[in-house]
Design a protein around this motif. Structure first.
Motif, PDB file in Angstrom:
ATOM      1  N   TRP A  32       0.759  -1.146  -0.135  1.00 32.29           N
ATOM      2  CA  TRP A  32       0.021  -0.148  -0.059  1.00 32.29           C
ATOM      3  C   TRP A  32       0.775   1.182   0.033  1.00 32.29           C
ATOM      4  O   TRP A  32       0.720   2.254  -0.682  1.00 32.29           O
ATOM      5  N   ARG A  35       2.142   1.784  -3.456  1.00 36.21           N
ATOM      6  CA  ARG A  35       1.246   2.177  -4.530  1.00 36.21           C
ATOM      7  C   ARG A  35       1.075   3.831  -4.132  1.00 36.21           C
ATOM      8  O   ARG A  35       0.928   4.575  -4.852  1.00 36.21           O
ATOM      9  N   THR A  36       0.881   4.050  -2.908  1.00 36.67           N
ATOM     10  CA  THR A  36       0.472   5.560  -2.333  1.00 36.67           C
ATOM     11  C   THR A  36       1.617   6.436  -2.960  1.00 36.67           C
ATOM     12  O   THR A  36       1.507   7.453  -3.330  1.00 36.67           O
ATOM     13  N   ARG A  38       4.205   5.899  -4.577  1.00 32.34           N
ATOM     14  CA  ARG A  38       5.053   5.751  -5.821  1.00 32.34           C
ATOM     15  C   ARG A  38       6.614   5.023  -5.508  1.00 32.34           C
ATOM     16  O   ARG A  38       7.286   5.800  -6.106  1.00 32.34           O
TER      17      ARG A  38
END
Length: 107
Positions: A32, A35-36, A38
């Motif tokens: 997570w 993704r958040t 980068r």
């Protein structure tokens, strides 16, 4: 085979290498985070638990253990002085706008 993951911070030379994560809730959090913000995630297979433990022990001994724990930086002290002044100014502005004392803060 043991699967392990860790974040890779390419843009920051000051960020230490993160430890390998192998436990599912922490892997989900790590993905997570990647993704958040980068970030890249590195995946690696370890043949045994001992190999994973040795890799994390080496990272801990070379990266985390030598760092001073909770050392206060001179810049932090300077920031704290500025922050306290900002709190006093904020209280004065609040009292000026609302004509009442704000909740007392410990400064």
């Amino acid at each position: 085979m043991r699967h392990a993951y860790r974040l890779l911070y390419r843009e920051s030379l000051e960020a230490p290498d993160s430890l390998w994560e192998w436990h599912q809730p922490w892997i989900d959090h790590l993905l997570w985070h990647a993704r958040t913000f980068r970030r890249q995630v590195v995946h690696r297979y370890f043949a045994t638990w001992q190999g994973l433990e040795q890799a994390n022990t080496r990272l801990w001994a070379t990266t985390y253990a030598p760092a001073a724990r909770y050392a206060l930086w001179p810049t932090w002290h300077a920031w704290l002085v500025d922050y306290r002044e900002l709190l006093v100014i904020t209280r004065e502005v609040y009292e000026g706008h609302h004509g009442q004392r704000a909740t007392p803060w410990r400064l």
